[in-house]
Every structure is written in structure tokens, then in C-alpha cells.
Design a protein around this motif. Structure first.
Motif: not given
Length: 425
Positions: A347, A340-341, A343-345, A418
């Protein structure tokens, strides 16, 4: 203090370069100590380990219960060979067969040995039980598989680096596309001499390629339909790594430790290694029920070290840790958080276009060609920032920390990853 106690990283690397065979290309870090999710180099710098010795150290580095069991047994009896009985092997076999739900266990040492063992068992079953003409048995494998690097195994590999100039190759294998049930059934339908289907529930070395949730279940159903042994290579994926005791559990609701074996695509032959010892000792095993395992008779297969008492004690301690510390459940929960974390990046990223995996076996796909150095360069930068990972297939980076990871530490690692990736955008 001896010379070896004061060795520097450069000196250690130079020694390996001069005196060791050049069959690996390690990241230039020389590790001296490990504990839990951390490792330290010889200069004292601490790193998060995000490879876990290719998922061998699921229980964390130097887990005191595992090391304690090893030390205690090592002071009593280390090896008898199988010429005699020892007082540990039977206890270990009983414990492990109950743990995984099989009748019998054949103990070996390394993952590749266990795969070779499974191949031999499958072929012998084919001739003696299924009635396939001798020397005609075929085993179906998947494209881009990784089951080891012995001569037989590389015979059905796509990896030219592992294959080229190591022939002649062993016959008796048919390749089909991974995660392709139609290709599997067509091959089963066309070839009456198929004895088994050897498959990784997730292809780790291929880049943590994760199949459809129902692939394992339906592949097992096809094997049943055509009277073919379903052989699961869980050397890397097994023992809680993917958020379930075995990756063939897929997305079942067992919360990590199946009590009813029929709730998942139960293999006919199960291959285990790596985390079976928590990384403390070479331990592997092949498990099957009596109808299959009983084809092996005295003198037909074995190993001097396979089933030694230290291995038995270590494996039992390692499996107890997995259950008592709820490592499968932790891997499932933290794996979901990690993806989830990431995938946020992703985007808003131009350097990473995909994260995939299950549990705490994950990979990111770098937006570059397989022959580029970008993934390697990112791993070198991650090293500088205190996190160790390694590329696979050129543009893919695998992330597989020990399963004793905590939420807070995982989020620290996500920040390191990240922040490092941003430097490559």
C-alpha cells in the motif's frame, strides 16, 4: 576429517565453476544441512528456505518419516529394473492411485520425464482411440509455459534462453494465451487434430502467474466438449503447495484433500513430481484411467529406475506426511496470511507493486524492468538477512517455503522481507 568435510563456501563455489557445466546461476550460498523450514551453509549460518527446491521440499527438509522410509528400503533392495517385479511397486501404485483417484500410474523419475511420458500417452491415445491420422496429432500448450528443458519440451517454450541453438524443434504443438478461454476454444474449434491440452494450473516459472479461479474448470469443460485430453502439469503446484491437494482444485471447499473427484476440474492425465518424494529422491509419475493408460503396451515406454522400490517407499511416506500433517490446509491458511501482510506493505511501497499466488506459492513483482538487477540484488540482501529466495523473469521474486511453516515463523519471515525491501525503496 576429510577435505570435503572442511570445505569453505568459496572453495565449493570454485570447484563447481571449474569442474561443472555452467547451466545454472545459483545464489552464492553453499548449503550443507537442512531441517524443516531451515537450511545451514557450510559456515554454520542458518537461513529460512523460501524456495523449497522449487516446491520439491513441501514436507520440509529431511522429514524423518521420509528419510526413514528411504533408509530402511535402501538397506534391503534399491533397484531391480522393470525386468522383474519388486514387492514395493504394486503397493505404491495402489496407494497413489487411490490417493489421487485414478485407475493407473506410470512411474518415472524426473518432472521432464513425466511430461514427455504424458505427451507420448496423449499422442498414442489420439491415434488409437480418437482416430486422428497418424503423425497429425496436435497438443495445445500455453504461452510462457514451463514444463522442463528436454528437446521436445523446449520446442514449445517461449524461453529463448532454453531454446536458442538447440533446434531443430519437435513439431506437433500449438500455443495459445494462458488464462484465455476464448483463445483455447477457437483453437479447439479450428483444429480437428487436437489430442490434448497441456497446462500448468499456475505458471510458476513465469512468475507465479495465477489464472482466474474458474479457468481450470472451464478449460476442462472445453476439452470434454471437443474430445481432447486435459493434461495437468502439477509437478510444481501439486501435493498441497497451493492450499489444496492439487491446484486444479482452485478455490473449491474441499479443505485441501478432495474426496469427491468431481468437485474439481479432474484431469484426464495428471503429471506429478517434486514433492511426490518430499525432495528426498527423484520420483515422478503420470496418472490416468484405464481407457487412456491402457494404450501403453510392454516395450513402448519405460525407465530403468522408474518404479524402483526406494522411490515407491519414499513416495508413500511423503504422501502420508502431507495427509497426516494437514499440509494443504496449513498452506492455504498461511498463504492467505502472507498475501495479506505483503499487501499491507505494498500500500505504501514504491518498490513492490503486486503480490500474487495461491497457498504458499507466491511472488512479488518488483517495480523495475525485467532486465534490471533489482530483484537479484534484493535476493542477495535477503540472503544476508537469513532468508533464501530467487528471482524469476528478472523483476519477480518467488516465495515458496516448506509447508511445515508455522504462523510465528512466517511472520518472522515477513518482517525480514519487508525490512529488506525498505532498504530498496
Amino acid at each position: 576429517m576429510s577435505v570435503i568435510d572442511t570445505i569453505t563456501s568459496n572453495e565449493a563455489i570454485a570447484l563447481e565453476e571449474k569442474y561443472g557445466a555452467h547451466n545454472y546461476h545459483p545464489l552464492p550460498v553453499v548449503l550443507e544441512r537442512g531441517e524443516g523450514v531451515y537450511v545451514w551453509d557450510v559456515e554454520g549460518k542458518r537461513y529460512f528456505d523460501f524456495l523449497s527446491a522449487y516446491s520439491a521440499v513441501n514436507q520440509g527438509h529431511c522429514h524423518p518419516r521420509i528419510v526413514g522410509a528411504m533408509n530402511e528400503q535402501a538397506q534391503k533392495l534399491t533397484l531391480t529394473s522393470r525386468a522383474f517385479y519388486n514387492d514395493v511397486l504394486g503397493q505404491y501404485e495402489k496407494y497413489a492411485t487411490s490417493y489421487f483417484g485414478f485407475d493407473k500410474l506410470l512411474p518415472m523419475n524426473t518432472g521432464a520425464e513425466a511430461v514427455e511420458t504424458a505427451i507420448k500417452i496423449c499422442r498414442k491415445w489420439a491415434y488409437e482411440k480418437k482416430g486422428i491420422p497418424e503423425e497429425k496429432a496436435q497438443i495445445i500448450v500455453c504461452e510462457n509455459n514451463f514444463h522442463g528443458r528436454t528437446t521436445t519440451i523446449i520446442s514449445f517454450s517461449n524461453d529463448e534462453g532454453a531454446r536458442k541453438n538447440f533446434g531443430p524443434y519437435t513439431p506437433g504443438f500449438v500455443k495459445v494465451a494462458y488464462d484465455d478461454l476464448q483463445a483455447l476454444e477457437e483453437t479447439l474449434k479450428e483444429n480437428k487434430n487436437v489430442a490434448g491440452f497441456l497446462v500448468e494450473p499456475i505458471q510458476g516459472e513465469a512468475g507465479v502467474y495465477t489464472p482466474a479461479d474458474d479457468y481450470m474448470l472451464k478449460a476442462k469443460e472445453l476439452c470434454n466438449k471437443y474430445d481432447v485430453l486435459f493434461i495437468a502439469d502439477e509437478i510444481q503446484t501439486g501435493i498441497a503447495r497451493t492450499g489444496a491437494l492439487l491446484a486444479v482444485c482452485g478455490s473449491c471447499s474441499c479443505e485441501g484433500h478432495c474426496e469427491r473427484q468431481e468437485t474439481y476440474s479432474r484431469p484426464d492425465i495428471l503429471i506429478l513430481g517434486k514433492a511426490l518424494s518430499g525432495g528426498a529422491y527423484p520420483v515422478s509419475a503420470v496418472l490416468a484411467d484405464n481407457a487412456i493408460m491402457n494404450v501403453i503396451k510392454p516395450g513402448q515406454h519405460g525407465s530403468t529406475f522408474g518404479g524402483n522400490p526406494v522411490a515407491g517407499k519414499v513416495a508413500m511416506a511423503a504422501l502420508e506426511v502431507v495427509k497426516d500433517e494437514h499440509l494443504a490446509q496449513n498452506a492455504r491458511k498461511l498463504g492467505e496470511l502472507f498475501r495479506a501482510e505483503m499487501n499491507k506493505y505494498i500500500e505504501n511501497s514504491g518498490i513492490v507493486h503486486l503480490v500474487r499466488g495461491r497457498g504458499l506459492l507466491n511472488a512479488i513483482v518488483i517495480n523495475d524492468t525485467e532486465d534490471s538487477s533489482t530483484a537479484w540484488d534484493i535476493c542477495m540482501a535477503l540472503k544476508e538477512h537469513g532468508l533464501l529466495a530467487k528471482p524469476t523473469h528478472g523483476n519477480i521474486i518467488r516465495f515458496a517455503p516448506p509447508l511445515v511453516m508455522t504462523k510465528d515463523k512466517l511472520l518472522q519471515c515477513v518482517q525480514i522481507i519487508t525490512r529488506t525491501l525498505k532498504d530498496f525503496e
